[in-house]
Each structure stands twice: as C-alpha cells, then as structure tokens.
Motif scaffolding. Sequence first.
Motif, PDB file in Angstrom:
ATOM      1  N   ASN A  75      43.335  52.120  30.775  1.00  0.00           N
ATOM      2  CA  ASN A  75      44.012  51.701  31.996  1.00  0.00           C
ATOM      3  C   ASN A  75      45.243  52.557  32.272  1.00  0.00           C
ATOM      4  O   ASN A  75      45.492  52.973  33.413  1.00  0.00           O
ATOM      5  N   THR A  96      46.375  46.409  44.062  1.00  0.00           N
ATOM      6  CA  THR A  96      45.803  45.755  42.887  1.00  0.00           C
ATOM      7  C   THR A  96      45.827  44.251  43.127  1.00  0.00           C
ATOM      8  O   THR A  96      46.120  43.805  44.242  1.00  0.00           O
ATOM      9  N   GLU A 100      45.485  40.701  37.415  1.00  0.00           N
ATOM     10  CA  GLU A 100      45.070  41.742  36.482  1.00  0.00           C
ATOM     11  C   GLU A 100      45.658  41.501  35.087  1.00  0.00           C
ATOM     12  O   GLU A 100      46.644  40.786  34.932  1.00  0.00           O
ATOM     13  N   VAL A 104      47.182  46.636  33.116  1.00  0.00           N
ATOM     14  CA  VAL A 104      47.128  47.243  34.449  1.00  0.00           C
ATOM     15  C   VAL A 104      48.435  46.993  35.201  1.00  0.00           C
ATOM     16  O   VAL A 104      49.016  47.905  35.799  1.00  0.00           O
ATOM     17  N   SER A 146      42.892  49.075  42.130  1.00  0.00           N
ATOM     18  CA  SER A 146      42.564  48.694  40.755  1.00  0.00           C
ATOM     19  C   SER A 146      42.239  47.208  40.704  1.00  0.00           C
ATOM     20  O   SER A 146      43.097  46.368  41.000  1.00  0.00           O
ATOM     21  N   VAL A 147      41.002  46.888  40.343  1.00  0.00           N
ATOM     22  CA  VAL A 147      40.543  45.499  40.305  1.00  0.00           C
ATOM     23  C   VAL A 147      39.764  45.248  39.016  1.00  0.00           C
ATOM     24  O   VAL A 147      38.807  45.964  38.704  1.00  0.00           O
ATOM     25  N   MET A 148      40.161  44.233  38.276  1.00  0.00           N
ATOM     26  CA  MET A 148      39.441  43.829  37.067  1.00  0.00           C
ATOM     27  C   MET A 148      38.085  43.246  37.439  1.00  0.00           C
ATOM     28  O   MET A 148      37.973  42.507  38.419  1.00  0.00           O
ATOM     29  N   ASN A 151      37.727  38.423  34.803  1.00  0.00           N
ATOM     30  CA  ASN A 151      39.053  38.056  34.319  1.00  0.00           C
ATOM     31  C   ASN A 151      38.988  37.540  32.890  1.00  0.00           C
ATOM     32  O   ASN A 151      38.119  36.737  32.540  1.00  0.00           O
ATOM     33  N   ASP A 177      38.905  47.650  35.514  1.00  0.00           N
ATOM     34  CA  ASP A 177      39.094  47.246  34.121  1.00  0.00           C
ATOM     35  C   ASP A 177      37.893  46.384  33.755  1.00  0.00           C
ATOM     36  O   ASP A 177      37.766  45.244  34.203  1.00  0.00           O
TER      37      ASP A 177
END
Length: 374
Positions: A75, A96, A100, A104, A146-148, A151, A177
Amino acid sequence: MTTYLDYNATAPVLPEVADLVFKLMVEEYGNAGSRTHSFGATAKQAVEKARRQIADVVNADKSEVIFTSGATESNNIAILGLKEYAEKNNKKHIITTAIEHKAVLEPIEHLAKQGFEVTYIKPDTSGVIDVESIGKALREDTVLVSVMHINNETGCIQPIEVICNLLKEHDAYLHVDAAQSFGKLSNELASNRIDFVSASGHKLYAPKGVGALITRKRGFLKAPLRPVYFGGGQEKGLRPGTLPVQLIAGFGLACEMAQKNSAHWQKHCSTIKEKFLTLISELGGKVIGENTSPFVANFYIPGVNSEATMVMLKDVIAVSNGSACTSSSYQPSHVLTAMGLSEDEIAGSIRVSWSHMTDEVPFDAIEDKLRMLI
C-alpha cells in the motif's frame, strides 16, 4: 480447547506450504541474487515460479508482480510511489474511503500534509460505498483512487467492478487493497483497469512477512511508481532488499492451492456463516454491514459490551473487536464510526472470522456463554 476464529487478523500456514518453507530454509537456502552457483539459480527459479503463481490469481503477467513484506508495504509503495509523478504533472488530488485500513489512510494523510487534497467517501450503515459518490468526486487532477476490496473489520465487499467501469474514461490510477480477498474472492481483481493490487501472504495461509504488489501496465507503459526507500535495486528497483525466497515460494504455493480449491473453501465457509447468522438472530443480535464475505461476520448484541463478550468467550473461541493492526490504540473503530453506527453498537461489536481449516465451531457453548450476558 479454544477454537481460533480470528482469521481476518492472521491465518495458520497450510501444511504443504510449511513443508516447502522449511525445505528452502534448511536445504535449498541460496540467495536469488547470487549468479555464480547452483544455489542461487535454484532460489531464483523458486522466486520466478512464485511470481507466476501469484500473478495467475488476478490474471496478471508475472513481470507485474513486485514482492514486498506484506500489504502494508505494498500500500505504501502504491500510494507514496506516485508522489513524484503527481507533483510533476500537477495531479495532487486523491480519492479514498473513510473505511480503509490504516495502511492506506496513513500514507495518504502523509501526502495530505505535503499539499495533496484528499476526498474521503463515507458509506452508509450498509458499509458499502456508493460508486456515484466517487464519480462526483473525480476531478481532472485526480491522480489516485484507492478502495479496499473486502473490509477487514466488517467483511463488506466493495463494488470494484463498478468502480472499474466508472474509471474507464479517466486516467486516475486505481489501487485496491486486496489483503482480505486475494486468493479467496479474486474474480473482480482480474480487471485490467486496476493498476495496483496489494496482497499479504499471512491472510492466505502463507507465512507472515511476505506480500506482493501487482503493478499492471497500461498497454506497454509501466506505472510511474518510484521507490520509497533505497539500497540494492531488487524488484526492478522498486523494492530493494534480499528476497526472502522461502516466504515467497510459500506464498506462491498458497496462491496455487487457493486457485484450485477456492470454490470448495467458499462453500465450506458459507455453511459456517449461515450457522453464525442463525445464532446471532436467535440471541437478538444484529449483523453489521451488508454484502459481506463468507469468511467473516461482525455483530453486536444490544446491551452487551464487546470486552465483556470476549472475556466470557476466551476459553471457547478466540475473536476480535476490531482490527488487529490498531487494537493497541483502544480507540473506537474508525470503520464503524464512518458507517454511522451508534456508540453502543460500536462498543458491542465482535468480529468472528474463519477459514476452510475451521472444522468445528462450538455453537452450543458460544450460545450458553452469550446468554449469560443478555
């Protein structure tokens, strides 16, 4: 005997993986960078085999796999490595989400202190991001989204495919991620619109201390990442340091096994989840989040504090009330707070997570203990 149900924090190593790691530690222990003897050549072969095994999980080319110490480092490279490019091209806006992982959020906060603008997208109580909010936040100078994927606290699965479609006409880099989904729920990660994918070995039944960053090319162009530290030039100059061959090979084998067994593992874990959801409902509890992974459930029982729950269950099951990476801070979960849950709901939340290696869950004992608290 206490049953381990904290797989989202870390998982045991597969026996086959442990055997391979041991062999490469005590028998075939060469340095992959040594070019003058067979020990080095054998080590390099093991690394390149693993690179292919890991790339296959997301339909990438093995040349796009960079080995790291885990998703946290991946990351950081994906985010901080874009700094020079962003400043040179006057693209200093990042999008984002507020849910996160800290691995991140903290690198992004570091860039924010250096003049970058950040838009944080919040979910509603479902825990799922509204993709339209990302679309509205996009700007001409947006350099990174940026996106997980899944979760780590709630198991909520974000609509990565929809986000990819949204970004088809925009040149912002997309980072995902995938620590909790890599090798488990990987289909959406195969999209060529995802520029960077972060993964950790220890979430996928490989040892701790190894991970990968997939850095997809756009056509024939490499992503403009720069190293965040220096010394040795390994991994195409992006991640220096002697490669931990045994850990890398173990991660590769774990990925290959996950590819072969993913459907069976998901089915087994879905059965466990259904039983958990039934128990939670019978106890008057509520599951947190929607569209969640089959490997995890986050729940609370009204009026019952999570600390009391964990003490009551400590001899029955090992569980968590938040992210293992931030549990020492004793702060309310930033994920659950961003979802708009009440203080009581956050204080009562418990995360249970399991894997295909979870044979028996002592549901009767769990129910008996929890009923003592209600």
